[in-house]
Design a protein around this motif. Structure first.
Motif, PDB file in Angstrom:
ATOM      1  N   ARG A 168      38.825  50.955  27.830  1.00  0.00           N
ATOM      2  CA  ARG A 168      39.686  51.492  28.889  1.00  0.00           C
ATOM      3  C   ARG A 168      38.882  51.718  30.174  1.00  0.00           C
ATOM      4  O   ARG A 168      39.354  51.421  31.272  1.00  0.00           O
ATOM      5  CB  ARG A 168      40.333  52.794  28.417  1.00  0.00           C
ATOM      6  N   HIS A 198      38.262  48.491  31.969  1.00  0.00           N
ATOM      7  CA  HIS A 198      39.461  48.080  32.695  1.00  0.00           C
ATOM      8  C   HIS A 198      39.554  48.809  34.038  1.00  0.00           C
ATOM      9  O   HIS A 198      39.876  48.203  35.070  1.00  0.00           O
ATOM     10  CB  HIS A 198      40.715  48.379  31.881  1.00  0.00           C
ATOM     11  N   ARG A 199      39.293  50.114  34.018  1.00  0.00           N
ATOM     12  CA  ARG A 199      39.379  50.890  35.258  1.00  0.00           C
ATOM     13  C   ARG A 199      38.345  50.411  36.267  1.00  0.00           C
ATOM     14  O   ARG A 199      38.633  50.293  37.468  1.00  0.00           O
ATOM     15  CB  ARG A 199      39.200  52.378  34.947  1.00  0.00           C
ATOM     16  N   SER A 237      39.489  47.039  37.700  1.00  0.00           N
ATOM     17  CA  SER A 237      40.563  47.218  38.667  1.00  0.00           C
ATOM     18  C   SER A 237      40.009  47.668  40.011  1.00  0.00           C
ATOM     19  O   SER A 237      40.415  47.167  41.072  1.00  0.00           O
ATOM     20  CB  SER A 237      41.577  48.236  38.146  1.00  0.00           C
ATOM     21  N   GLY A 264      51.229  49.994  24.332  1.00  0.00           N
ATOM     22  CA  GLY A 264      50.881  50.828  25.482  1.00  0.00           C
ATOM     23  C   GLY A 264      49.591  50.379  26.135  1.00  0.00           C
ATOM     24  O   GLY A 264      49.456  50.380  27.366  1.00  0.00           O
ATOM     25  N   LEU A 265      48.629  49.984  25.304  1.00  0.00           N
ATOM     26  CA  LEU A 265      47.350  49.488  25.827  1.00  0.00           C
ATOM     27  C   LEU A 265      47.561  48.220  26.643  1.00  0.00           C
ATOM     28  O   LEU A 265      47.004  48.071  27.742  1.00  0.00           O
ATOM     29  CB  LEU A 265      46.404  49.209  24.657  1.00  0.00           C
ATOM     30  N   GLU A 307      50.372  47.235  28.087  1.00  0.00           N
ATOM     31  CA  GLU A 307      51.163  47.529  29.278  1.00  0.00           C
ATOM     32  C   GLU A 307      50.338  48.222  30.361  1.00  0.00           C
ATOM     33  O   GLU A 307      50.515  47.961  31.559  1.00  0.00           O
ATOM     34  CB  GLU A 307      52.359  48.412  28.899  1.00  0.00           C
ATOM     35  N   GLU A 308      49.414  49.074  29.952  1.00  0.00           N
ATOM     36  CA  GLU A 308      48.635  49.834  30.929  1.00  0.00           C
ATOM     37  C   GLU A 308      47.466  49.041  31.503  1.00  0.00           C
ATOM     38  O   GLU A 308      47.115  49.213  32.681  1.00  0.00           O
ATOM     39  CB  GLU A 308      48.098  51.115  30.290  1.00  0.00           C
ATOM     40  N   PHE A 309      46.872  48.172  30.695  1.00  0.00           N
ATOM     41  CA  PHE A 309      45.625  47.547  31.133  1.00  0.00           C
ATOM     42  C   PHE A 309      45.668  46.009  31.201  1.00  0.00           C
ATOM     43  O   PHE A 309      45.418  45.427  32.254  1.00  0.00           O
ATOM     44  CB  PHE A 309      44.476  47.979  30.212  1.00  0.00           C
ATOM     45  N   PRO A 357      48.629  44.323  33.598  1.00  0.00           N
ATOM     46  CA  PRO A 357      48.340  44.427  35.031  1.00  0.00           C
ATOM     47  C   PRO A 357      47.168  43.560  35.473  1.00  0.00           C
ATOM     48  O   PRO A 357      47.173  43.030  36.585  1.00  0.00           O
ATOM     49  CB  PRO A 357      48.029  45.922  35.214  1.00  0.00           C
TER      50      PRO A 357
END
Length: 263
Positions: free
Chosen positions: A32, A35-36, A39, A83-84, A86-88, A91
């Motif tokens: 996670r 990913h941040r 981004s 959810g993982l 969809e969130e990361f 996108p």
């Protein structure tokens, strides 16, 4: 600033950005936090004067997809993989697809799972001869994600896509090139130089036309023939009024190299 699991720099002279996935001990698999960081790095690159982007991996692998150690497997718990995604992951691949920049994946080793689909979400894939591509999802009871079920059959056809997804078989760089996943295979020691040369060439192209070409080719996957003809007409109308078109025609008439400046 992005942290240590994602590195990037922009060459001011060539206007080529290079983003490196930097977890070599984990084959650059995603967490996670990674990913941040990615981004944030992409945001800075997109806001810069960069005209092309290379994505590659540190060490012996390009990207092994999701780091399973970053998920919760404690007794009685269940990670929400949807959810993982969809969130990361969604996108990320949407961002690459929509980017104004031509994006090159320089695949330096294993590209597995979401890592293989990350490479295919880029505009061009350059692979080292020792690289490989693996749709590894079936081996842990999952379906290809990060655009894999959309991208793969469009690159290789339904029969080959099903074969790769159902068996999890490793695909060599040479076969990936023959099947249409890879644009060019080069010797291992030549990968970064080859990617840089192609990126530099793309960075000198008219940026508006590059972005429009990306949009048009992608739109053809879902447009009817008539819709695509209309899109081409509209794009030519817009681009034909641009300074880049005027410069390109002038350079052609004057037998000189064009100097495209628009973003």
């Amino acid at each position: 600033m992005p942290g240590k699991s994602v590195l990037f720099h922009i060459d001011d002279e060539t206007r080529v950005a290079t983003l490196t996935l930097n977890r070599p001990d984990k084959l650059n698999s995603f967490t996670r936090e990674m990913h941040r960081e990615m981004s944030e790095a992409l945001g800075q690159i997109e806001a810069s004067a960069a005209r092309a982007l290379i994505i590659t991996g540190a060490g012996r692998g390009f990207c092994a997809g999701q780091d399973l150690a970053d998920l919760d497997f404690t007794p009685g718990s269940m990670s929400d993989l949807g959810g993982l995604i969809e969130e990361f992951f969604n996108p990320l691949v949407r961002r690459l697809e929509a980017s104004r920049l031509p994006i090159i994946a320089a695949v330096n080793g294993t590209a597995a799972g979401a890592g293989a689909n990350l490479a295919m979400a880029c505009d061009l894939v350059i692979a080292a001869r020792s690289a490989s591509f693996i749709q590894a999802f079936v081996k842990i009871g999952l379906v290809p994600d990060s655009g894999g079920t959309w991208l793969l059959p469009r690159r290789v056809g339904e029969a080959r896509a099903l074969g790769l997804a159902l068996t999890g078989e490793k695909l060599s760089a040479e076969k990936a090139e023959a099947w249409g996943i890879v644009w060019r295979v080069v010797e291992d020691g030549e990968l970064q130089q080859a990617a840089a040369q192609i990126a530099s060439q793309l960075a000198q192209q008219p940026a508006r036309a590059v972005t429009a070409i990306k949009r048009a080719i992608r739109a053809a996957a879902t447009n009817t023939f008539d819709q695509q003809l209309d899109l081409e007409r509209d794009m030519q109308r817009e681009l034909g009024a641009s300074p880049d078109y005027i410069e390109g025609v002038a350079a052609f008439k004057e037998k000189r190299a064009p100097r495209f400046e628009g973003l």
